[in-house]
Design a protein around this motif. Structure first.
Motif, PDB file in Angstrom:
ATOM      1  N   GLY A 134      43.794   3.070  75.247  1.00 31.04           N
ATOM      2  CA  GLY A 134      44.409   4.089  76.082  1.00 31.04           C
ATOM      3  C   GLY A 134      44.019   3.965  77.543  1.00 31.04           C
ATOM      4  O   GLY A 134      43.134   3.184  77.913  1.00 31.04           O
ATOM      5  N   THR A 137      44.072   8.790  78.391  1.00 33.09           N
ATOM      6  CA  THR A 137      43.634   9.412  77.137  1.00 33.09           C
ATOM      7  C   THR A 137      42.218   8.996  76.740  1.00 33.09           C
ATOM      8  O   THR A 137      41.538   9.727  76.013  1.00 33.09           O
ATOM      9  CB  THR A 137      44.606   9.077  75.993  1.00 33.09           C
ATOM     10  OG1 THR A 137      44.765   7.652  75.910  1.00 33.09           O
ATOM     11  CG2 THR A 137      45.961   9.714  76.227  1.00 33.09           C
ATOM     12  N   ILE A 167      46.203   6.733  67.311  1.00 24.12           N
ATOM     13  CA  ILE A 167      46.590   7.575  68.448  1.00 24.12           C
ATOM     14  C   ILE A 167      46.062   8.986  68.226  1.00 24.12           C
ATOM     15  O   ILE A 167      46.314   9.608  67.188  1.00 24.12           O
ATOM     16  CB  ILE A 167      48.126   7.595  68.603  1.00 24.12           C
ATOM     17  CG1 ILE A 167      48.683   6.160  68.629  1.00 24.12           C
ATOM     18  CG2 ILE A 167      48.511   8.362  69.850  1.00 24.12           C
ATOM     19  CD1 ILE A 167      48.136   5.291  69.726  1.00 24.12           C
ATOM     20  N   ASN A 169      46.701  11.855  69.963  1.00 18.86           N
ATOM     21  CA  ASN A 169      47.635  12.971  70.195  1.00 18.86           C
ATOM     22  C   ASN A 169      46.903  14.220  70.670  1.00 18.86           C
ATOM     23  O   ASN A 169      47.245  15.343  70.297  1.00 18.86           O
ATOM     24  CB  ASN A 169      48.417  13.288  68.910  1.00 18.86           C
ATOM     25  CG  ASN A 169      49.451  12.229  68.587  1.00 18.86           C
ATOM     26  OD1 ASN A 169      50.079  11.674  69.476  1.00 18.86           O
ATOM     27  ND2 ASN A 169      49.621  11.932  67.305  1.00 18.86           N
ATOM     28  N   ASN A 178      55.220  11.731  69.362  1.00 26.14           N
ATOM     29  CA  ASN A 178      55.416  10.305  69.133  1.00 26.14           C
ATOM     30  C   ASN A 178      56.222  10.044  67.872  1.00 26.14           C
ATOM     31  O   ASN A 178      57.073   9.143  67.839  1.00 26.14           O
ATOM     32  CB  ASN A 178      54.063   9.593  69.051  1.00 26.14           C
ATOM     33  CG  ASN A 178      53.452   9.354  70.414  1.00 26.14           C
ATOM     34  OD1 ASN A 178      53.975   8.600  71.223  1.00 26.14           O
ATOM     35  ND2 ASN A 178      52.332  10.021  70.677  1.00 26.14           N
ATOM     36  N   ASP A 237      54.114  -0.759  84.684  1.00 22.66           N
ATOM     37  CA  ASP A 237      53.153   0.335  84.573  1.00 22.66           C
ATOM     38  C   ASP A 237      52.338   0.424  85.859  1.00 22.66           C
ATOM     39  O   ASP A 237      51.786  -0.571  86.331  1.00 22.66           O
ATOM     40  CB  ASP A 237      52.218   0.098  83.385  1.00 22.66           C
ATOM     41  CG  ASP A 237      51.423   1.324  83.004  1.00 22.66           C
ATOM     42  OD1 ASP A 237      50.717   1.862  83.877  1.00 22.66           O
ATOM     43  OD2 ASP A 237      51.496   1.747  81.831  1.00 22.66           O
ATOM     44  N   ASN A 334      60.780  12.026  78.743  1.00 27.86           N
ATOM     45  CA  ASN A 334      59.510  11.320  78.913  1.00 27.86           C
ATOM     46  C   ASN A 334      59.146  11.201  80.392  1.00 27.86           C
ATOM     47  O   ASN A 334      59.688  10.376  81.123  1.00 27.86           O
ATOM     48  CB  ASN A 334      59.589   9.931  78.285  1.00 27.86           C
ATOM     49  CG  ASN A 334      58.249   9.214  78.302  1.00 27.86           C
ATOM     50  OD1 ASN A 334      57.228   9.781  78.686  1.00 27.86           O
ATOM     51  ND2 ASN A 334      58.259   7.960  77.888  1.00 27.86           N
ATOM     52  N   GLU A 336      56.669   9.930  81.798  1.00 24.56           N
ATOM     53  CA  GLU A 336      56.026   8.677  82.188  1.00 24.56           C
ATOM     54  C   GLU A 336      56.987   7.759  82.933  1.00 24.56           C
ATOM     55  O   GLU A 336      56.562   6.901  83.706  1.00 24.56           O
ATOM     56  CB  GLU A 336      55.475   7.951  80.948  1.00 24.56           C
ATOM     57  CG  GLU A 336      54.456   8.737  80.150  1.00 24.56           C
ATOM     58  CD  GLU A 336      53.071   8.734  80.770  1.00 24.56           C
ATOM     59  OE1 GLU A 336      52.972   8.621  82.016  1.00 24.56           O
ATOM     60  OE2 GLU A 336      52.099   8.853  80.023  1.00 24.56           O
ATOM     61  N   SER A 342      54.056   2.611  80.757  1.00 24.72           N
ATOM     62  CA  SER A 342      54.368   2.266  79.358  1.00 24.72           C
ATOM     63  C   SER A 342      55.841   1.914  79.171  1.00 24.72           C
ATOM     64  O   SER A 342      56.500   2.380  78.241  1.00 24.72           O
ATOM     65  CB  SER A 342      53.983   3.426  78.431  1.00 24.72           C
ATOM     66  OG  SER A 342      52.611   3.740  78.558  1.00 24.72           O
ATOM     67  N   TRP A 362      57.477   3.543  73.880  1.00 23.45           N
ATOM     68  CA  TRP A 362      56.053   3.796  73.645  1.00 23.45           C
ATOM     69  C   TRP A 362      55.572   4.975  74.477  1.00 23.45           C
ATOM     70  O   TRP A 362      56.038   5.180  75.593  1.00 23.45           O
ATOM     71  CB  TRP A 362      55.235   2.551  74.019  1.00 23.45           C
ATOM     72  CG  TRP A 362      53.767   2.659  73.751  1.00 23.45           C
ATOM     73  CD1 TRP A 362      52.771   2.650  74.692  1.00 23.45           C
ATOM     74  CD2 TRP A 362      53.116   2.794  72.489  1.00 23.45           C
ATOM     75  NE1 TRP A 362      51.540   2.767  74.079  1.00 23.45           N
ATOM     76  CE2 TRP A 362      51.728   2.850  72.719  1.00 23.45           C
ATOM     77  CE3 TRP A 362      53.582   2.872  71.169  1.00 23.45           C
ATOM     78  CZ2 TRP A 362      50.801   2.989  71.688  1.00 23.45           C
ATOM     79  CZ3 TRP A 362      52.654   3.007  70.143  1.00 23.45           C
ATOM     80  CH2 TRP A 362      51.290   3.061  70.412  1.00 23.45           C
ATOM     81  N   ASP A 363      54.658   5.742  73.895  1.00 27.07           N
ATOM     82  CA  ASP A 363      53.856   6.752  74.588  1.00 27.07           C
ATOM     83  C   ASP A 363      54.654   7.997  74.956  1.00 27.07           C
ATOM     84  O   ASP A 363      55.227   8.098  76.039  1.00 27.07           O
ATOM     85  CB  ASP A 363      53.207   6.177  75.840  1.00 27.07           C
ATOM     86  CG  ASP A 363      52.087   7.083  76.370  1.00 27.07           C
ATOM     87  OD1 ASP A 363      51.841   8.138  75.758  1.00 27.07           O
ATOM     88  OD2 ASP A 363      51.467   6.717  77.387  1.00 27.07           O
ATOM     89  N   ASP A 365      53.189  11.279  74.549  1.00 26.09           N
ATOM     90  CA  ASP A 365      52.315  12.439  74.681  1.00 26.09           C
ATOM     91  C   ASP A 365      52.789  13.336  75.826  1.00 26.09           C
ATOM     92  O   ASP A 365      52.854  14.549  75.701  1.00 26.09           O
ATOM     93  CB  ASP A 365      50.876  11.988  74.958  1.00 26.09           C
ATOM     94  CG  ASP A 365      50.177  11.485  73.713  1.00 26.09           C
ATOM     95  OD1 ASP A 365      50.730  11.654  72.623  1.00 26.09           O
ATOM     96  OD2 ASP A 365      49.078  10.905  73.845  1.00 26.09           O
TER      97      ASP A 365
END
Length: 490
Positions: A134, A137, A167, A169, A178, A237, A334, A336, A342, A362-363, A365
């Motif tokens: 991570g 995280t 993971i 979470n 996820n 990223d 998302n 992100e 990611s 992916w990812d 959270d």
């Protein structure tokens, strides 16, 4: 019978097995507590008190330990035929540690075994390499992990692999974000989509709560199944921390290699996730730096076509894969993608006619109802402005491309009419499966973790959190259906 927890394009399935089911007794309470007992560990259950009624319930285990619960706090008692698999890890070097400390990259020798608990096959005790994983995280109280076995094995119905991720979470008060996103990716039949198995983890005998076991993303049969000597897996990223990386200018379409930290606005931070150039370049008769330059130029050709909205774009980029990638991310809201983080892109080889494809996803959270804290809007575009780097500028050129928009709308409409009803059914069954584990996890990790960018909730009020997630999803689908840009950007 055993229940397979593998996420596929359908709901959880039941498969035949000679393994006996493990009954569990779960006591749901109204006083912020929760009790769960494995059936085989129970010697007796008695009800205590004077006639005409009983005011206590006492559970005695096979070792004589007694648990007494007041009848007034019991909402319901449920007997379930299965419990989640439990992964038991003991560090050989630090068996007294209560948690991993130091660098996430430090590898520890450990013994690991899995009690499948009637949900998956047991895994016999073996020596593994165990470490953290991570980015942000890793710095949270509940740590994410990774383990690597000596040989490839199939766990929980997933493809054979040596390495699997656990993971945490920690910032997900449903433990489902996820899972929902990965189910959607699999329903869309996106190649190399991850799967997940909900589990519990014990480290050095200490209960660490509810986790999700999944494949480690990388080139290999268990994840992105490409030939490492011809293919590439890029990660866009803003952490920009892999050994081999370059920055692509979205304004003048040039590239520059290296640099520390996020390259800043105006540049896409592109990293080589896999393969490891230091391991393969001798066999290829080149150096890692020269090989990076070859792939850098190849990526830049595709990215330039994106930024210029060139007519060559459909020949360089598989727009169907791009549409599916953003159906998942847009459904999840998302956040992100705003950085970006990611964000994976792969290509099988550099032969003429081979296209780049987006994925795997992916990812999630930091998605759905969460954007630093609970209460994220369901009616916000996926990307609105450049974050750390230039994700928005790059993605806007894709999202406004007429060919992409036609493909996206057709695939989104199909998902809403056929996939979304199946997703809701899957979510109900998944929620029923993990609810006891979520309650116990909420006791271990009560929430309230605070940083300047993050405030966490907890999973104890699982049903309330789950209903909020379903309501958010319904609002999200309605918004994307009505928005002129399908909820992707503005």
């Amino acid at each position: 019978m055993k229940k397979s927890l593998l996420i596929s394009a359908a709901a959880l399935t039941v498969a035949a097995s000679a393994m006996a089911q493990h009954e569990h007794v779960h006591v749901f309470r109204n006083d912020k507590n929760f009790n769960s007992f494995k059936g085989s560990d129970i010697e007796s259950i008695q009800y205590l008190g004077e006639e005409p009624g009983f005011d206590k319930m006492m559970v005695t285990d096979v070792n004589g330990k007694e648990t007494v619960i007041s009848a007034s706090v019991i909402d319901s008692v449920r007997v379930c035929t299965t419990g989640l698999p439990v992964i038991h890890v003991t560090l050989q070097d630090y068996p007294g540690w209560t948690e991993l400390t130091g660098s996430k990259s430090t590898v520890h020798q450990a013994t690991l075994y899995i009690d499948g608990n009637g949900m998956m096959d047991d895994l016999a005790e073996q020596t593994v390499e165990f470490r953290g994983r991570g980015n942000s995280t890793w710095n949270m109280p509940k740590k994410p992990y990774r383990f690597k076995m000596a040989k490839k094995q199939s766990l929980g119905g997933m493809k054979k692999a040596k390495t699997f991720a656990l993971i945490a979470n920690y910032i997900d008060n449903t433990l489902m974000r996820n899972a929902v996103a990965l189910w959607t990716a699999n329903w869309l039949e996106m190649p190399y989509s991850n799967h997940c198995v909900p589990v519990r983890v014990e480290l050095n005998g200490i209960d660490k709560g509810a986790y999700m076991m999944t494949e480690k993303i990388g080139i290999g049969g268990g994840s992105v199944d490409l030939d490492e000597y011809t293919g590439i897996l890029f990660e866009i990223d803003s952490n920009y921390d892999e050994d081999y990386r370059f920055a692509f200018s979205v304004n003048n379409y040039s590239t520059r290699v290296g640099g520390q930290g996020c390259p800043g606005r105006g540049y896409l931070p592109v990293m080589v996730k896999d393969p490891d150039f230091t391991e393969i370049c001798d066999s290829l008769g080149t150096t890692p730096d020269d090989y990076l330059n070859v792939w850098k130029e190849d990526f830049a050709k595709m990215a330039t076509a994106v930024c210029k909205q060139s007519s060559e774009l459909p020949d360089l980029l598989d727009l169907e894969s791009v549409a599916d990638f953003f159906i998942v991310n847009c459904l999840a809201g998302n956040h992100e993608m705003n950085h970006p983080k990611s964000f994976y892109i792969h290509k099988a080889d550099r032969e003429e006619g081979t296209k780049y494809k987006f994925g795997p996803v992916w990812d999630f959270d930091w998605a759905f109802t969460f954007n630093g804290n609970e209460g994220a809007s369901a009616t916000a575009p996926l990307v609105t402005a450049d974050g750390d780097c230039s994700g928005y500028t790059f993605l806007k050129q894709i999202f406004s491309n007429p060919t992409f928009r036609t493909i996206y709308k057709e695939r989104w409409d199909r998902f809403v009419s056929e996939g979304y009803p199946e997703l809701l059914k899957y979510m109900e069954e998944y929620a029923n499966t993990i609810e006891p584990s979520a309650k116990l996890n909420g006791q271990l990790w009560p929430g309230g973790y605070y940083q300047s960018w993050c405030i966490t909730d907890n999973t104890f009020e699982f049903r309330k959190n789950f209903e909020t997630l379903k309501k958010w999803l319904a609002e999200r689908v309605e918004y994307c259906n009505s928005d002129a840009n399908y909820g992707l950007y503005r």
